[in-house]
Design an enzyme around this catalytic site. Structure first.
Site, PDB file in Angstrom:
ATOM      1  N   HIS A 165      -0.571 -20.972  37.566  1.00 39.10           N
ATOM      2  CA  HIS A 165      -1.202 -21.875  38.686  1.00 39.10           C
ATOM      3  C   HIS A 165      -1.426 -23.158  37.810  1.00 39.10           C
ATOM      4  CE1 HIS A 165      -1.441 -19.156  42.045  1.00 39.10           C
ATOM      5  NE2 HIS A 165      -1.811 -18.308  41.261  1.00 39.10           N
ATOM      6  N   LYS A 170     -12.669 -16.921  19.436  1.00 36.66           N
ATOM      7  CA  LYS A 170     -12.708 -16.841  17.985  1.00 36.66           C
ATOM      8  C   LYS A 170     -11.613 -17.849  17.151  1.00 36.66           C
ATOM      9  CE  LYS A 170     -15.403 -14.663  17.280  1.00 36.66           C
ATOM     10  NZ  LYS A 170     -16.226 -14.364  18.450  1.00 36.66           N
ATOM     11  N   CYS A 215     -31.956 -23.943  12.525  1.00 36.67           N
ATOM     12  CA  CYS A 215     -32.013 -24.046  10.834  1.00 36.67           C
ATOM     13  C   CYS A 215     -32.324 -22.835  10.451  1.00 36.67           C
ATOM     14  CB  CYS A 215     -33.064 -25.260  10.566  1.00 36.67           C
ATOM     15  SG  CYS A 215     -32.610 -26.714  11.387  1.00 36.67           S
ATOM     16  N   GLU A 227     -12.438 -13.992  24.692  1.00 38.33           N
ATOM     17  CA  GLU A 227     -12.981 -13.845  23.318  1.00 38.33           C
ATOM     18  C   GLU A 227     -11.832 -14.033  22.140  1.00 38.33           C
ATOM     19  OE1 GLU A 227     -15.772 -13.621  22.096  1.00 38.33           O
ATOM     20  OE2 GLU A 227     -15.620 -12.513  20.234  1.00 38.33           O
ATOM     21  N   GLU A 275     -13.375 -21.173  17.132  1.00 39.09           N
ATOM     22  CA  GLU A 275     -14.424 -21.439  16.333  1.00 39.09           C
ATOM     23  C   GLU A 275     -14.382 -21.376  14.947  1.00 39.09           C
ATOM     24  OE1 GLU A 275     -18.102 -19.080  17.128  1.00 39.09           O
ATOM     25  OE2 GLU A 275     -16.782 -17.305  17.582  1.00 39.09           O
ATOM     26  N   ASN A 281     -37.705 -25.178  12.152  1.00 42.11           N
ATOM     27  CA  ASN A 281     -36.598 -24.834  12.725  1.00 42.11           C
ATOM     28  C   ASN A 281     -36.962 -24.991  14.404  1.00 42.11           C
ATOM     29  OD1 ASN A 281     -34.487 -23.679  13.951  1.00 42.11           O
ATOM     30  ND2 ASN A 281     -35.215 -21.595  13.693  1.00 42.11           N
ATOM     31  N   GLY A 282     -36.287 -25.790  14.863  1.00 41.23           N
ATOM     32  CA  GLY A 282     -36.534 -25.851  16.635  1.00 41.23           C
ATOM     33  C   GLY A 282     -36.607 -27.523  16.806  1.00 41.23           C
ATOM     34  N   LYS A 299     -25.421 -19.744  13.713  1.00 43.26           N
ATOM     35  CA  LYS A 299     -25.280 -18.464  14.097  1.00 43.26           C
ATOM     36  C   LYS A 299     -26.172 -18.245  15.460  1.00 43.26           C
ATOM     37  CE  LYS A 299     -24.169 -13.858  13.931  1.00 43.26           C
ATOM     38  NZ  LYS A 299     -22.982 -13.635  14.434  1.00 43.26           N
ATOM     39  N   ARG A 316     -27.310 -20.069   9.537  1.00 43.56           N
ATOM     40  CA  ARG A 316     -28.096 -20.573  10.626  1.00 43.56           C
ATOM     41  C   ARG A 316     -27.898 -22.521  10.509  1.00 43.56           C
ATOM     42  NH1 ARG A 316     -31.874 -17.324  12.873  1.00 43.56           N
ATOM     43  NH2 ARG A 316     -32.984 -19.085  13.383  1.00 43.56           N
ATOM     44  N   TRP A 358     -29.215 -27.239  10.603  1.00 45.36           N
ATOM     45  CA  TRP A 358     -28.096 -27.783  11.385  1.00 45.36           C
ATOM     46  C   TRP A 358     -28.738 -28.832  12.314  1.00 45.36           C
ATOM     47  CZ3 TRP A 358     -27.779 -27.645  16.733  1.00 45.36           C
ATOM     48  CH2 TRP A 358     -26.549 -27.802  17.441  1.00 45.36           C
TER      49      TRP A 358
HETATM   50  O1  M6R Z   1     -27.109 -14.009  19.389  1.00 48.34           O
HETATM   51  P1  M6R Z   1     -26.313 -14.184  20.740  1.00 48.34           P
HETATM   52  O2  M6R Z   1     -25.433 -13.138  21.109  1.00 48.34           O
HETATM   53  O3  M6R Z   1     -27.285 -14.529  22.027  1.00 48.34           O
HETATM   54  O4  M6R Z   1     -25.440 -15.405  20.305  1.00 48.34           O
HETATM   55  C1  M6R Z   1     -24.792 -16.149  21.351  1.00 48.34           C
HETATM   56  C2  M6R Z   1     -23.539 -17.003  21.273  1.00 48.34           C
HETATM   57  O5  M6R Z   1     -24.242 -18.283  20.356  1.00 48.34           O
HETATM   58  C3  M6R Z   1     -22.606 -16.445  20.052  1.00 48.34           C
HETATM   59  O6  M6R Z   1     -22.164 -15.387  20.735  1.00 48.34           O
HETATM   60  C4  M6R Z   1     -21.508 -17.286  19.760  1.00 48.34           C
HETATM   61  O7  M6R Z   1     -20.757 -17.590  20.863  1.00 48.34           O
HETATM   62  C5  M6R Z   1     -20.839 -16.959  18.713  1.00 48.34           C
HETATM   63  N1  M6R Z   1     -20.494 -17.745  17.719  1.00 48.34           N
HETATM   64  C6  M6R Z   1     -19.338 -16.416  19.117  1.00 48.34           C
HETATM   65  O8  M6R Z   1     -18.789 -15.818  17.950  1.00 48.34           O
END
Ligand code: M6R
Length: 610
Positions: free
Chosen positions: A505, A486, A2, A482, A489, A100-101, A605, A27, A74
């Site tokens: 395979h 992208k 959060c 990756e 997400e 937050n936590g 994030k 966040r 969140w």
């Molecule tokens: O802050 P970090 O690089 O440790 O975060 C890791 C992942 O949570 C982050 O890369 C996540 O997969 C992103 N949303 C990808 O775009």
């Protein structure tokens, strides 16, 4: 997961909280709320939805007060409801808490508090904190009541707390969730990150675990949980507030994709000297240690994990060091075999990802040396690592990581050069070529961005497809992963990344006329011809081929429906260029579908919970 922000000032704080939350929304954005104290009265406004949606209903800016807290949620404990939105209060509605936590022992505390007569109105773990403070407040100072409550709670937290009966004081505390204190002029702040308060101050104190802050408008004092005052360093942040704004772009994600030439140039700045790579003093690892290591273990999550896979390729190929890349979330719960000749590297944009932090702590139990590759100065992971190399991407606000990823690749590449040189695995000429190669990357990235029109065309043609495959080999296999991540997400389209040769395979069964297949196929001496064969296999089955190829390639355009060109570079560097069209493709598809790529559903994030 959060976002929290708090201000104590000598003037109205509603706009500061509102702008702070607008910057923290990445966040968490399932609900949002604010609390203020004015004339001894605690006022709370909150609701389900994003900041602007809730603002339309409650008009946050109408609220007045010179002390307040804001929170964007969140959800972890309790559904997305009005009652579960923060701030939370005690029975008498005199204490307001944002958190937050995760409070791990909240059920036990809740049972205890209910027996004592406390009435709960939400399903959150956070609400117990407000009641627990209330329980300890009888006859105590507010600082002591908070301290007693903190000693009873277990788990992770960044907290902001207000007391209607003490309208000049804001109390904050941290354990395993990020929290900073900002020192302003006749006002002081707390926040989950620096950019959210940067337009008001660049003087920052990073709170450590088990620290409590007591802020008035003129003072910020930090204590341990036994009440002993601590002297803390005040850092001056060099990022400017503008860096955390959209600067005319429709979304942060697009802005951050376009910032990559600048971000890589900054990441290289001062680190390439003649034929040497030089890191700053925070690097902290000696040449003799680097010469002696026998193995590297990389810990990361998500996009940073993909950077780790690319790093593994670079380190083994060029510096000839065995490297393993581990999902931090898995590593932390298994008994890995580490010895003192192993270097453990954590890769993380935020430096706050709970799984990476816990995995690094686990690794440290073996007495190994640790290095973090991180974008956020002073973040938790950088503070527990023996050495740090900062990526200099600037604040990354879009939830989907873009410029942080390419700067991570740049740092891994520089680190590989440093090791290759120290360990004599490459000759001077090869080192010079590698350095020349990376120097050209910022300009070359600019020319990849110039392909955006072609990429937009692909997005317009295929945004309504339900599935897609991303295929690559060698250093570009992680780029396939990756690219697929992208797309998933931000556009919510199912996508899978595979090593191109693995397709036969299994995944080949999925290919038909509806399936876009993105090949990452820059020219190289290792696998290029094999990838051409894989392209043929997809073509024969009617798949829609979109290929990323090297400028001047004559073969691929004959086979692919669309070809996006990237400039010629060294094979290991091609990943930095080839990922950019995939970022743009995901962005445009999300935008075409009407999704906000900066705030994808269910995501946050920094994942600061397990
Ligand atoms: O802050 P970090 O690089 O440790 O975060 C890791 C992942 O949570 C982050 O890369 C996540 O997969 C992103 N949303 C990808 O775009």
């Amino acid at each position: 997961m959060c976002g929290i922000v708090g201000v104590v000032s000598d003037n109205n704080v509603s706009e500061k909280l509102f702008n702070g939350l607008a910057n923290l929304e990445y966040r968490g954005y399932d609900s949002v709320g604010m609390s203020f104290i004015k004339n001894g009265r605690l006022t709370i406004r909150k609701g389900v939805g994003k900041l602007q949606e809730v603002h339309k209903k409650v008009d946050f800016l109408k609220l007045k007060g010179s002390i307040g807290l804001g929170h964007c949620r969140w959800s972890t404990h309790g559904g997305v409801t009005q009652n579960n939105a923060h701030p939370h209060v005690d029975c008498k509605k005199r204490i307001s808490v944002v958190h937050n936590g995760i409070i791990e022992n909240y059920s036990e505390l809740k049972r205890f508090l209910i027996k004592k007569g406390h009435k709960f109105y939400s399903q959150t773990d956070t609400e117990v904190i407000a009641h627990l403070i209330e329980e300890n407040l009888e006859g105590s100072k507010i600082e002591d009541a908070v301290r007693s409550a903190l000693k009873k709670i277990e788990g992770s937290y960044a907290l902001g707390i207000l007391f209607a009966d003490n309208p000049g004081k804001l109390i904050a505390a941290r354990n395993e969730s990020p929290l900073v204190v900002g020192i302003g002029n006749n006002e002081n702040f707390i926040a989950s990150d620096v950019p959210s308060i940067l337009r008001h101050t660049n003087k920052i104190i990073y709170l450590e675990d088990m620290e409590m802050a007591v802020l008035t408008k003129n003072e910020a004092k930090i204590f341990d949980f036994d009440g002993k005052e601590k002297s803390k360093q005040v850092d001056t942040i060099k990022w400017n507030a503008e860096a955390a704004q959209k600067s005319g772009f429709k979304h942060f994600m697009l802005k951050e994709i376009y910032e990559q030439p600048r971000a890589i140039a900054d990441t290289l700045n001062g680190r390439l000297e003649n034929n040497h790579v030089v890191f700053e003093k925070e690097f902290g690892l000696s040449n003799s240690f680097l010469k002696s290591i026998k193995r590297i273990v990389i810990l990361a999550c998500g996009t940073s994990w993909h950077a780790g896979l690319t790093g593994e390729f670079m380190l083994e190929e060029l510096a000839k060091i065995p490297a393993d890349v581990e999902y931090a979330s898995e590593f932390r719960y298994r008994h890995a075999l580490l010895d003192k000749q192993t270097l453990v590297i954590a890769i993380t944009q935020s430096g706050e990802t709970a799984d990476t932090l816990a995995a690094l702590k686990e690794a440290k139990k073996y007495g190994v040396k640790t290095l973090s590759i991180c974008n956020v100065m002073g973040s938790s992971i950088t503070r527990i690592s023996d050495g740090v190399i900062y990526t200099r991407a600037g604040p990354e606000i879009g939830v989907a990581s873009t410029k942080a990823f390419t700067t991570q690749l740049a740092v891994l590449y520089l680190f590989t050069i440093l090791l290759a040189k120290l360990r004599d695995t490459l000759n001077e000429m090869q080192i010079r070529d590698m350095m020349e190669g990376i120097r050209k990357i910022p300009l070359q990235l600019q020319s990849v961005l110039d392909e955006d029109k072609e990429i937009l065309k692909c997005a317009e043609l295929y945004y309504n497809k339900q599935n897609s495959l991303y295929l690559g080999r060698g250093v570009n296999f992680p780029i396939a992963l990756e690219g697929a991540l992208k797309l998933k997400e931000v556009s919510y389209i199912h996508a899978e990344g595979y090593p191109a040769a693995e397709m036969k395979h299994g995944p080949i069964a999925l290919i038909d006329r509806q399936m876009p297949v993105v090949f990452i196929a820059p020219h190289d001496f290792y696998t290029y011809k094999k990838v051409l064969g894989n392209i043929e296999e997809v073509k024969a089955r009617g798949g829609i081929i979109i290929a990323i190829a090297t400028e001047g390639d004559k073969e691929i355009p004959k086979k692919a429906k669309h070809t996006i060109f990237i400039p010629k570079t060294l094979y290991t560097l091609s990943s930095i260029l080839s990922v950019v069209p995939l970022q743009l493709l995901a962005y445009h598809i999300a935008d075409k579908l009407g999704h906000n790529p900066d705030l994808p559903k269910n995501l946050a994030k920094s994942v600061t919970v397990e």
